[in-house]
Design an enzyme around this catalytic site. Sequence first.
Site, mmCIF file in Angstrom:
data_model
loop_
_atom_site.group_PDB
_atom_site.id
_atom_site.type_symbol
_atom_site.label_atom_id
_atom_site.label_comp_id
_atom_site.label_asym_id
_atom_site.label_seq_id
_atom_site.Cartn_x
_atom_site.Cartn_y
_atom_site.Cartn_z
ATOM 1 C CG HIS A 193 -4.979 -2.153 21.878
ATOM 2 N ND1 HIS A 193 -6.127 -1.553 22.305
ATOM 3 C CD2 HIS A 193 -4.538 -1.422 20.843
ATOM 4 C CE1 HIS A 193 -6.374 -0.502 21.553
ATOM 5 N NE2 HIS A 193 -5.422 -0.403 20.662
ATOM 6 N NE ARG A 300 4.133 0.767 10.111
ATOM 7 C CZ ARG A 300 5.053 -0.193 10.249
ATOM 8 N NH1 ARG A 300 5.843 -0.212 11.301
ATOM 9 N NH2 ARG A 300 5.160 -1.149 9.348
ATOM 10 N NE ARG A 336 3.594 5.036 6.508
ATOM 11 C CZ ARG A 336 3.348 3.741 6.715
ATOM 12 N NH1 ARG A 336 3.820 2.847 5.867
ATOM 13 N NH2 ARG A 336 2.696 3.341 7.766
ATOM 14 C CD GLU A 435 2.721 0.936 1.139
ATOM 15 O OE1 GLU A 435 2.822 0.109 2.050
ATOM 16 O OE2 GLU A 435 2.456 2.133 1.354
ATOM 17 C CG ASN A 458 4.699 -5.233 6.288
ATOM 18 O OD1 ASN A 458 5.563 -6.089 6.183
ATOM 19 N ND2 ASN A 458 4.739 -4.271 7.198
ATOM 20 C CG ASP A 459 0.184 -2.515 2.695
ATOM 21 O OD1 ASP A 459 -0.797 -3.209 3.007
ATOM 22 O OD2 ASP A 459 0.490 -1.476 3.321
ATOM 23 N NE ARG A 469 -0.109 -5.317 6.813
ATOM 24 C CZ ARG A 469 0.527 -4.149 6.808
ATOM 25 N NH1 ARG A 469 0.491 -3.382 5.721
ATOM 26 N NH2 ARG A 469 1.215 -3.759 7.846
ATOM 27 C CB CYS A 506 10.452 0.450 5.478
ATOM 28 S SG CYS A 506 9.030 0.933 4.489
HETATM 29 C C1 PEP Z 1 4.464 -2.054 4.468
HETATM 30 O O1 PEP Z 1 3.349 -2.093 3.947
HETATM 31 O O2 PEP Z 1 5.345 -2.915 4.264
HETATM 32 C C2 PEP Z 1 4.805 -0.964 5.394
HETATM 33 C C3 PEP Z 1 6.018 -0.799 5.847
HETATM 34 O O3 PEP Z 1 3.807 -0.139 5.812
HETATM 35 P P1 PEP Z 1 2.708 -0.563 6.899
HETATM 36 O O4 PEP Z 1 3.126 -1.860 7.522
HETATM 37 O O5 PEP Z 1 2.635 0.553 7.855
HETATM 38 O O6 PEP Z 1 1.484 -0.698 6.040
HETATM 39 MG MG MG Z 2 2.067 -0.378 3.973
#
Ligand code: PEP
Ligand code: MG
Length: 574
Positions: A193, A300, A336, A435, A458-459, A469, A506
């Site tokens: 947080h 999100r 999303r 992803e 990211n994923d 991650r 994204c």
């Molecule tokens: C990602 O995985 O890159 C993504 C944008 O979604 P999140 O970070 O919410 O998993």
């Molecule tokens: Mg993701």
Amino acid sequence: MSFTMHGVGVSSGIAIGHAHLVSHALLEVAHYDVPEHLVDAEVQRFSEAVEAVRDDLENIRHQLPTNAPTELGSFVGTHLMILADKSLAEAPAKIIRDERCNAEWALKQQMNSLVEQFDRIEDVYLRERKFDVVQVVERVIKVLLGHPSQVVLEKQESGMILVAHDLSPADAIQFKQHQFAAFITDGGGVTSHTAILARSLNIPSIVALHHARDFIRDGETIIVDGNQGVVIVSPDKNTLTEYRLRQEQWEIDQQKLKRLKLTKAVTLDGTAIELHANIEIPEDVTQSKAAGATGIGLYRTEFLFMNRRDWPSEDEQFEAYRKVAETMKGLPVTIRTLDLGADKPANPDEARDCANPALGLRAIRLCLAEPHIFHAQVRAILRASRHGNVKLMIPMLSTIAELRQARQLIERAKRSLREQQIPFDENIPIGGMIEVPAAALRADAFARELDFLSIGTNDLIQYTLAIDRADDAVAHLYNPLNPAVLLLIEMAIRAADKAGKPISVCGEMAGDPRFTRLLLGFGLRQFSMHPTYVLAVKHEVLQSSLPRLQPVARKILASADSERIEPLLDKLNQ
Ligand code: PEP
Ligand code: MG
């Protein structure tokens, strides 16, 4: 003596100031026996302290300044919830009676056993919630010890740098009023947080320094470089001069970037690029518009489902989505569907116990397993579609079968609205996130069945490289420039192009200016990122020439060696 400490930079910028150490009440707890005839009074003392903290937190909640980040309200709410839980509100009273010990000690024992339980949780996000428990207990102990329950700030000089073991969001409210220059903490992780708050306050911050509080003395001069995650304690004259220059340069750069707000994002050769913003709550739209984002590329929605004991109703969701759609006034808003699970459980208390949450029932898998939740959300998104330019995006797809199942549920939601004669955009575009490597490898098939794609780097990096991650221990191995990752990104972009469908990125890669030219060279024309990065990425776009980038991008793609890629990327960015 000057020394340097390394942590995790969670909010950029450079600050130079005097350290202000926040007291740590838990270290002051003594243990003593309470005679039998005073046990009732000791329990009473404990209950009164809990009540005092509750009143304090309620007051804080009601007096939140209007410009306070919205997250603060929900953070204070979480602390109130923790305080009301039997494990804190009642269990210590039993320890006082059973062990005839003082209230502070009983509370600390109970906290230790709760923390132990949290430590056994594998999920990083959940594990970090133990810090919230510790912060709440700290407040109660401060009252028991006769200290006010809020962090006491004896000094009020502006430009102070807060040094804390960990900071509660409620304490952080004071950041607004006292204009701290920065903060650094021993604990916390990128998803804590504290880190979330730091980003929304926009001051340089570093977490996970481990022993900052032990080594830094009150009043000592320190430099906080949030860009590098570095703290320099008692810097010598030369270092200080060097960092003052860097700080000035950073501020000049930020001011210059602001001038680009209304400039169209077009490359030197005249190609228009879309720069959208990622948001977590409807209020983030303000920051996105201020940064000149031309749409919301990722909303999100799971944040609406967090820090609460119930699910948001269809109407509550509709109101949130409608607000975003209306405020964006016709600009695209990509909503999303729920991406709960893994590092984003809805309610820490009800998180499922599973061995590998990131590989478990998360995102669309969870929605297909709980169709009533998905149904309510899709209906809310469809209803909001009438109030703006709304698109619906499905996260974490790995098979076409999943996509078809999700589409059937979307059709069912549409039918139910038609039957009730509730209007919605019949042609709402349906997109999906790429992803999971399986989806990237067959992006062609997903592109055929969807209206648009968006790459979640990211994923994608996490699953391609088998690196959690959110795990600090393997953070150094998390490499967006891994040749396999780059190949998957480029394949997905090419597949979408071939099918004539728009595609964006994204994930965090889209907001890092170091990767802007590479992604442009791969053919990307749409980026979506945290609003803070929009202008820096636009600056890169404006100086890029696609015909010059493409050959170097192709060379990078052809390389199977990460070490060769770095210098090629530097060349691309020259
Ligand atoms: C990602 O995985 O890159 C993504 C944008 O979604 P999140 O970070 O919410 O998993
Ligand atoms: Mg993701």
